[in-house]
Design a protein around this motif. Structure first.
Motif, PDB file in Angstrom:
ATOM      1  N   SER A   4       8.700 -25.436  48.078  1.00  0.00           N
ATOM      2  CA  SER A   4       8.157 -24.645  46.960  1.00  0.00           C
ATOM      3  C   SER A   4       7.661 -23.279  47.429  1.00  0.00           C
ATOM      4  O   SER A   4       7.301 -22.433  46.621  1.00  0.00           O
ATOM      5  CB  SER A   4       6.997 -25.407  46.300  1.00  0.00           C
ATOM      6  N   ASP A   5       7.655 -23.079  48.745  1.00  0.00           N
ATOM      7  CA  ASP A   5       7.158 -21.810  49.299  1.00  0.00           C
ATOM      8  C   ASP A   5       7.978 -21.458  50.534  1.00  0.00           C
ATOM      9  O   ASP A   5       7.588 -21.744  51.658  1.00  0.00           O
ATOM     10  CB  ASP A   5       5.666 -21.952  49.654  1.00  0.00           C
ATOM     11  N   LEU A   6       9.121 -20.827  50.313  1.00  0.00           N
ATOM     12  CA  LEU A   6      10.011 -20.476  51.417  1.00  0.00           C
ATOM     13  C   LEU A   6       9.433 -19.339  52.249  1.00  0.00           C
ATOM     14  O   LEU A   6       8.780 -18.440  51.719  1.00  0.00           O
ATOM     15  CB  LEU A   6      11.384 -20.057  50.882  1.00  0.00           C
ATOM     16  N   PRO A   7       9.629 -19.374  53.571  1.00  0.00           N
ATOM     17  CA  PRO A   7       9.134 -18.285  54.414  1.00  0.00           C
ATOM     18  C   PRO A   7       9.881 -16.989  54.136  1.00  0.00           C
ATOM     19  O   PRO A   7      11.034 -16.989  53.702  1.00  0.00           O
ATOM     20  CB  PRO A   7       9.412 -18.791  55.836  1.00  0.00           C
ATOM     21  N   SER A   8       9.232 -15.880  54.416  1.00  0.00           N
ATOM     22  CA  SER A   8       9.831 -14.572  54.185  1.00  0.00           C
ATOM     23  C   SER A   8      10.860 -14.254  55.265  1.00  0.00           C
ATOM     24  O   SER A   8      10.933 -14.926  56.300  1.00  0.00           O
ATOM     25  CB  SER A   8       8.743 -13.498  54.194  1.00  0.00           C
ATOM     26  N   SER A  33      24.420 -26.286  59.506  1.00  0.00           N
ATOM     27  CA  SER A  33      23.334 -26.532  58.547  1.00  0.00           C
ATOM     28  C   SER A  33      22.148 -25.604  58.812  1.00  0.00           C
ATOM     29  O   SER A  33      21.461 -25.176  57.874  1.00  0.00           O
ATOM     30  CB  SER A  33      22.889 -27.990  58.594  1.00  0.00           C
ATOM     31  N   CYS A  34      21.892 -25.286  60.088  1.00  0.00           N
ATOM     32  CA  CYS A  34      20.818 -24.337  60.418  1.00  0.00           C
ATOM     33  C   CYS A  34      21.131 -22.955  59.849  1.00  0.00           C
ATOM     34  O   CYS A  34      20.260 -22.294  59.263  1.00  0.00           O
ATOM     35  CB  CYS A  34      20.629 -24.242  61.932  1.00  0.00           C
ATOM     36  N   PHE A  35      22.374 -22.509  60.017  1.00  0.00           N
ATOM     37  CA  PHE A  35      22.782 -21.205  59.470  1.00  0.00           C
ATOM     38  C   PHE A  35      22.779 -21.237  57.950  1.00  0.00           C
ATOM     39  O   PHE A  35      22.397 -20.259  57.297  1.00  0.00           O
ATOM     40  CB  PHE A  35      24.163 -20.813  59.991  1.00  0.00           C
ATOM     41  N   ALA A  36      23.197 -22.387  57.365  1.00  0.00           N
ATOM     42  CA  ALA A  36      23.179 -22.529  55.908  1.00  0.00           C
ATOM     43  C   ALA A  36      21.750 -22.481  55.383  1.00  0.00           C
ATOM     44  O   ALA A  36      21.465 -21.836  54.363  1.00  0.00           O
ATOM     45  CB  ALA A  36      23.858 -23.836  55.497  1.00  0.00           C
ATOM     46  N   ALA A  37      20.848 -23.168  56.097  1.00  0.00           N
ATOM     47  CA  ALA A  37      19.440 -23.139  55.715  1.00  0.00           C
ATOM     48  C   ALA A  37      18.895 -21.719  55.779  1.00  0.00           C
ATOM     49  O   ALA A  37      18.123 -21.285  54.908  1.00  0.00           O
ATOM     50  CB  ALA A  37      18.626 -24.052  56.639  1.00  0.00           C
ATOM     51  N   LEU A  38      19.305 -20.993  56.812  1.00  0.00           N
ATOM     52  CA  LEU A  38      18.883 -19.600  56.961  1.00  0.00           C
ATOM     53  C   LEU A  38      19.354 -18.764  55.780  1.00  0.00           C
ATOM     54  O   LEU A  38      18.601 -17.956  55.222  1.00  0.00           O
ATOM     55  CB  LEU A  38      19.442 -19.044  58.277  1.00  0.00           C
ATOM     56  N   ALA A  39      20.621 -18.973  55.355  1.00  0.00           N
ATOM     57  CA  ALA A  39      21.168 -18.234  54.217  1.00  0.00           C
ATOM     58  C   ALA A  39      20.431 -18.590  52.922  1.00  0.00           C
ATOM     59  O   ALA A  39      20.133 -17.709  52.093  1.00  0.00           O
ATOM     60  CB  ALA A  39      22.663 -18.540  54.076  1.00  0.00           C
ATOM     61  N   LEU A  40      20.127 -19.884  52.743  1.00  0.00           N
ATOM     62  CA  LEU A  40      19.395 -20.309  51.552  1.00  0.00           C
ATOM     63  C   LEU A  40      18.002 -19.701  51.502  1.00  0.00           C
ATOM     64  O   LEU A  40      17.514 -19.307  50.436  1.00  0.00           O
ATOM     65  CB  LEU A  40      19.307 -21.843  51.519  1.00  0.00           C
ATOM     66  N   ILE A  41      17.370 -19.628  52.668  1.00  0.00           N
ATOM     67  CA  ILE A  41      16.034 -19.018  52.736  1.00  0.00           C
ATOM     68  C   ILE A  41      16.109 -17.554  52.340  1.00  0.00           C
ATOM     69  O   ILE A  41      15.312 -17.061  51.537  1.00  0.00           O
ATOM     70  CB  ILE A  41      15.441 -19.150  54.148  1.00  0.00           C
ATOM     71  N   GLY A  59      18.228 -16.134  50.540  1.00  0.00           N
ATOM     72  CA  GLY A  59      18.529 -15.989  49.121  1.00  0.00           C
ATOM     73  C   GLY A  59      17.497 -16.619  48.217  1.00  0.00           C
ATOM     74  O   GLY A  59      17.655 -16.611  46.998  1.00  0.00           O
ATOM     75  N   HIS A  60      16.439 -17.211  48.835  1.00  0.00           N
ATOM     76  CA  HIS A  60      15.357 -17.874  48.100  1.00  0.00           C
ATOM     77  C   HIS A  60      15.909 -18.934  47.139  1.00  0.00           C
ATOM     78  O   HIS A  60      15.521 -19.017  45.970  1.00  0.00           O
ATOM     79  CB  HIS A  60      14.513 -16.851  47.334  1.00  0.00           C
ATOM     80  N   VAL A  61      16.832 -19.744  47.647  1.00  0.00           N
ATOM     81  CA  VAL A  61      17.487 -20.784  46.850  1.00  0.00           C
ATOM     82  C   VAL A  61      16.804 -22.126  47.086  1.00  0.00           C
ATOM     83  O   VAL A  61      16.694 -22.590  48.222  1.00  0.00           O
ATOM     84  CB  VAL A  61      18.985 -20.897  47.221  1.00  0.00           C
ATOM     85  N   THR A  62      16.346 -22.756  46.025  1.00  0.00           N
ATOM     86  CA  THR A  62      15.779 -24.106  46.085  1.00  0.00           C
ATOM     87  C   THR A  62      16.384 -24.935  44.958  1.00  0.00           C
ATOM     88  O   THR A  62      16.969 -24.384  44.013  1.00  0.00           O
ATOM     89  CB  THR A  62      14.246 -24.101  45.941  1.00  0.00           C
TER      90      THR A  62
END
Length: 316
Positions: free
Chosen positions: A59-63, A180-188, A190-193
């Motif tokens: 609910s609170d992605l890092p910047s 998955s680490c790179f995908a997580a980085l991309a999601l962060i 893009g602020h995608v949840t």
């Protein structure tokens, strides 16, 4: 003391699963074939799912600034730990192959199988997210500096070629965990949840990671001849540095520079993990001292039951 007891209780749960894996190996229920298939499932499905889920459920992605900080300090942490390990291994005065193996034991922790579950237990899903980003420089150093360590030889002995090192690094970068680490980085970025069907699917698939990983660790220990695990002094030294000296050193050095308490905690706990279970497989591939690696992995995994809660209570 609350942190110690909370972490200790979580570690007891994790190591109860390790004990079950150990017992199942000794009973013949688990074997190399079973472990290989379960390990494949954990590494290629459950662990990537848990990493992605840590983003989707947040609910609170890092910047972006925080992500860059994790990458920067993660890289700095590994450079610092490698420097310490090289000094200690040289003081122990042994042959080149064993020296490189001891360096590997001290530098690389079991962040994947044990680290992510422990981070989730101590700090929650956000810490797994930080750990996923931290895993990017960790993997790079494993397949660069780690391979060089395990390839150390006396003059005249064959070493791993640059081509073999680059191929290993390329394979690691294309593994499901790294993707998955790179995908997580991309999601962060893009602020995608997502807390709906997609997010819940990744969450459920990721729940296999903790019990599966602990069972595999226990089964791996269960196939080792226990008497041989205690006959060499050098792995004890590597274990002491791996579990206590290095995490304390990392905390005190980087606490002068890192103001984010969670980031400092994640780096410290990752530095306190037992020796990476991948070390045994890499020893076989690149010619490290397999017996020393096995002994160090066993000792650090067993002793981490008490040291991880201690580190968490004292430093976090």
């Amino acid at each position: 003391m609350t942190t110690f007891y909370t972490t200790a209780s979580q570690m007891i749960i994790l190591f109860t699963l390790v004990g079950i894996g150990f017992a199942m190996r000794r009973k013949g229920v688990m074997n190399d074939e079973f472990d290989g298939k379960l390990s494949f499932l954990v590494i290629n499905v459950a662990m990537p799912a848990m990493i992605i889920s840590s983003v989707l459920s947040s609910s609170d992605l890092p910047s972006t600034h925080t992500i860059c900080e994790i990458l920067m300090w993660g890289t700095a942490c590994y450079i610092f730990v490698i420097f310490v390990a090289i000094i200690v291994a040289n003081v122990l005065r042994t042959d080149a192959k064993t020296r490189g193996t001891l360096e590997y034991l001290m530098v690389f922790g079991n962040v994947g199988f044990i680290g992510f579950p422990v981070l989730n237990c101590i700090f929650g899903p956000e810490a797994v997210l930080y750990g996923a980003v931290f895993n990017i420089p960790a993997t790079f150093f494993t397949w660069s500096a780690g391979v060089l360590m395990l390839s150390m030889r006396e003059k005249g002995e064959k070493k791993a070629s640059t081509k073999e090192t680059l191929i290993g690094l390329g394979k690691a970068m294309m593994s499901p965990c790294m993707i998955s680490c790179f995908a997580a980085l991309a999601l962060i970025m893009g602020h995608v949840t997502d807390s709906g069907v997609i997010g819940q699917t990744f969450e459920f698939a990721g729940q296999l990671c903790v019990p599966g990983a602990m069972l595999i660790v226990g089964s791996s220990i269960g196939k080792m001849p226990l008497k041989e695990m205690f006959t060499n002094a050098r792995p004890y030294v590597a274990t002491l540095f791996r579990l206590l000296v290095i995490p304390f050193a990392v905390y005190f050095v980087f606490s002068f520079f890192i103001t984010d308490h969670l980031l400092l905690g994640v780096i410290t706990i990752c530095a306190a993990m037992p020796a990476a279970s991948s070390g045994t497989m890499m020893c076989i591939d690149f010619g490290g001292n397999l017996k020393t690696m096995t002994q160090g992995t066993f000792l650090s995994t067993v002793f981490s039951l008490g040291t991880i809660p201690t580190v968490a209570a004292v430093l976090i």
